[in-house]
Design a protein around this motif. Structure first.
Motif, PDB file in Angstrom:
ATOM      1  N   ASP A  45      -5.977   5.788  -8.736  1.00 53.60           N
ATOM      2  CA  ASP A  45      -7.140   4.904  -8.829  1.00 53.60           C
ATOM      3  C   ASP A  45      -6.730   3.495  -9.258  1.00 53.60           C
ATOM      4  O   ASP A  45      -7.273   2.499  -8.761  1.00 53.60           O
ATOM      5  CB  ASP A  45      -8.152   5.469  -9.826  1.00 53.60           C
ATOM      6  N   LEU A  91     -14.585   0.202  -5.089  1.00 53.90           N
ATOM      7  CA  LEU A  91     -13.167   0.450  -4.820  1.00 53.90           C
ATOM      8  C   LEU A  91     -12.856   1.938  -4.654  1.00 53.90           C
ATOM      9  O   LEU A  91     -11.691   2.316  -4.538  1.00 53.90           O
ATOM     10  CB  LEU A  91     -12.307  -0.132  -5.950  1.00 53.90           C
ATOM     11  N   ASP A  92     -13.890   2.770  -4.653  1.00 51.94           N
ATOM     12  CA  ASP A  92     -13.720   4.216  -4.489  1.00 51.94           C
ATOM     13  C   ASP A  92     -12.797   4.789  -5.566  1.00 51.94           C
ATOM     14  O   ASP A  92     -11.962   5.652  -5.304  1.00 51.94           O
ATOM     15  CB  ASP A  92     -13.172   4.541  -3.093  1.00 51.94           C
ATOM     16  N   MET A  93     -12.978   4.318  -6.799  1.00 54.25           N
ATOM     17  CA  MET A  93     -12.197   4.822  -7.930  1.00 54.25           C
ATOM     18  C   MET A  93     -12.962   5.991  -8.563  1.00 54.25           C
ATOM     19  O   MET A  93     -13.488   5.901  -9.668  1.00 54.25           O
ATOM     20  CB  MET A  93     -11.933   3.700  -8.931  1.00 54.25           C
ATOM     21  N   ASP A  97       0.807  -1.221   0.000  1.00 49.16           N
ATOM     22  CA  ASP A  97       0.000   0.000   0.000  1.00 49.16           C
ATOM     23  C   ASP A  97       0.839   1.269   0.000  1.00 49.16           C
ATOM     24  O   ASP A  97       0.323   2.367   0.190  1.00 49.16           O
ATOM     25  CB  ASP A  97      -0.946   0.004   1.201  1.00 49.16           C
ATOM     26  N   LYS A 104      -5.703   1.448  -6.489  1.00 49.10           N
ATOM     27  CA  LYS A 104      -6.852   0.890  -5.761  1.00 49.10           C
ATOM     28  C   LYS A 104      -7.355  -0.384  -6.447  1.00 49.10           C
ATOM     29  O   LYS A 104      -7.736  -1.353  -5.783  1.00 49.10           O
ATOM     30  CB  LYS A 104      -7.975   1.924  -5.678  1.00 49.10           C
ATOM     31  N   GLN A 128      -4.805  -3.173  -5.621  1.00 48.40           N
ATOM     32  CA  GLN A 128      -4.932  -3.665  -4.250  1.00 48.40           C
ATOM     33  C   GLN A 128      -6.262  -4.385  -4.035  1.00 48.40           C
ATOM     34  O   GLN A 128      -6.338  -5.363  -3.287  1.00 48.40           O
ATOM     35  CB  GLN A 128      -4.780  -2.502  -3.264  1.00 48.40           C
TER      36      GLN A 128
END
Length: 455
Positions: free
Chosen positions: A315, A244-246, A67, A318, A321
């Protein structure tokens, strides 16, 4: 003398514990250290700056370990006209990296189905009743269908890729009158695949265009014309981007206004410029960019689920991950998505195609193509090699986004560009960074050295 037995047992247990601890310590000390060292980062920095300083690369280089961001560099303009430089917030059109998203969505929607049995005709009733309707979804995803590549069709470039409109609400991408039914039905090759499906690898954007058609119609539950809410762009947002909050990613639309969107640039003598079919870009930019032109307009609707996404490096980290968790794909789905299926026949690497990914095997102890790389990956134990996933997404004719997942190290190398001089610059940088991480040597190829020598 029976009192000796407990003592002997105690000694034996202690010895066993000692052996186990010694073994654990030995394994720990001999385990491969995947830390990217300061020396390696220095080598990476030197290599990256050579390409940036030669003005053959505009874009962002972003390297992560788990991360953490361990290296970040930006060069060149995000927009020449407004004198804005590329940053970590710059949005790039990621081209065929879209395919991994499309594959993941289809796998989620068809969880529990056997993709080696389900066919195109099962999900697209409007598709002609020919042999290509019998192509399995597995062979669509694995680039082994025999369905032609619409990118090789001159009509696509003449009448669709450069269509003189920004947007047309009547344009149907799905159903009997849709793009897929015009260019991805095998009718021009007698209604049959160009080879026996599953017998070999052959790249075709039609495979993933049809995947998008299937996704939309699965979501809508109807065939043909579908409501806008079931378009691929919205399913993508619902299934992957939002979880994924992209928030800086999506499907690119010609009428959209996007903050921090990179402008695409192309070298004036680039070999692909003639494909603009009489629509050359404007003159070059201000000094020192006189020979660098703004990208000629291309219709993003043609790319669709095969390549119309945009994103940022943040992004995409993200996304990377998220694929280590079960948030998007479960363990069985990840195993299937990242598996080697079709050998691409690469002369320089042991490379296969998975579900939306190029799957490459290397020997981290020896540079060069591994010796054991059969057409049928089931014939060998590829587990003795290290596997990584990558895609170099190209968006005509200015964006190249190299996305590399070093799975066994939980590391990622991103080289995102909004300028094409020869088209190989991003791949050269990405390959050299991978080589430094794997071998502590960039192993620059002659072709990449030529890019710099001719700058």
């Amino acid at each position: 003398m029976n009192w000796l037995y407990p003592s002997r047992l105690k000694i034996m247990v202690m010895c066993l514990i000692s052996l186990i601890l010694a073994s654990c310590l030995q394994n720990k000390s001999s385990a491969k250290d995947t830390t990217i060292t300061a020396s390696q980062l220095e080598m990476i920095d030197v290599s990256v700056k050579q390409y940036c300083d030669a003005m053959v690369f505009f874009g962002t280089i972003y390297i992560t370990s788990v991360d953490k961001v361990v290296y970040e560099y930006h060069c060149g303009p995000q927009n020449m006209q407004y004198n804005v430089d590329n940053t970590v917030k710059s949005k790039y059109r990621i081209g065929s990296n879209t395919k991994a998203f499309a594959a993941a969505i289809l796998m989620r929607m068809l969880e529990g189905k056997d993709l080696r049995v389900e066919t195109v005709g099962d999900y697209l009733p409007w598709y002609p009743k020919n042999q290509c309707a019998d192509v399995t979804l597995h062979n669509l995803l694995a680039m082994s269908s025999g369905i032609p590549n619409y990118s090789d069709n001159e009509e696509v470039y003449n009448n669709w890729g450069w269509r003189p409109y920004l947007y047309d609400e009547t344009l149907n991408l799905n159903g009997p009158e849709g793009f897929g039914n015009r260019f991805c039905t095998c009718e021009e090759q007698g209604g049959q695949p160009s080879f026996t499906q599953g017998s070999k690898y052959e790249y075709s954007n039609c495979n993933y265009y049809l995947v998008g058609n299937i996704i939309e119609q699965l979501a809508a539950g109807t065939q043909g014309d579908i409501d806008r809410s079931f378009w691929f762009s919205n399913i993508l947002k619902e299934q992957i981007l939002d979880p994924l909050d992209m928030s800086d990613s999506g499907s690119f639309s010609a009428i959209g206004i996007y903050s921090d969107m990179t402008t695409g640039y192309i070298y004036k003598d680039n070999q692909y410029l003639p494909l603009a079919n009489g629509r050359p870009p404007a003159t070059g930019g201000p000094a020192p960019y006189q020979d660098i032109l703004v990208n000629p307009y291309s219709n993003p609707l043609v790319l669709y689920s095969a390549g119309d996404m945009y994103s940022t490096v943040e992004d995409m980290h993200k996304w990377d991950q998220g694929l280590y968790t079960n948030k998007i794909l479960n363990e069985a789905q990840k195993l299937a998505a990242f598996a080697p299926y079709s050998n691409t026949g690469s002369s320089s690497s042991c490379e296969y195609y998975g579900y939306g990914w190029f799957v490459t095997y290397i020997d981290p102890n020896q540079y060069g193509k591994v010796a054991d790389c059969p057409d049928d990956p089931s014939e060998t134990n590829l587990r003795k090699y290290e596997k990584f996933l990558q895609y170099s997404g190209s968006y005509p004719y200015s964006w190249v986004t190299s996305f590399n997942r070093l799975l066994e190290r939980d590391q990622n190398v991103m080289v995102f560009s909004n300028y094409v001089k020869t088209g190989t610059e991003s791949d050269c940088i990405a390959e050299e960074i991978r080589n430094i991480i794997f071998y502590s040597d960039k192993h620059r190829t002659e072709a990449c050295q030529t890019v710099l020598d001719e700058a």
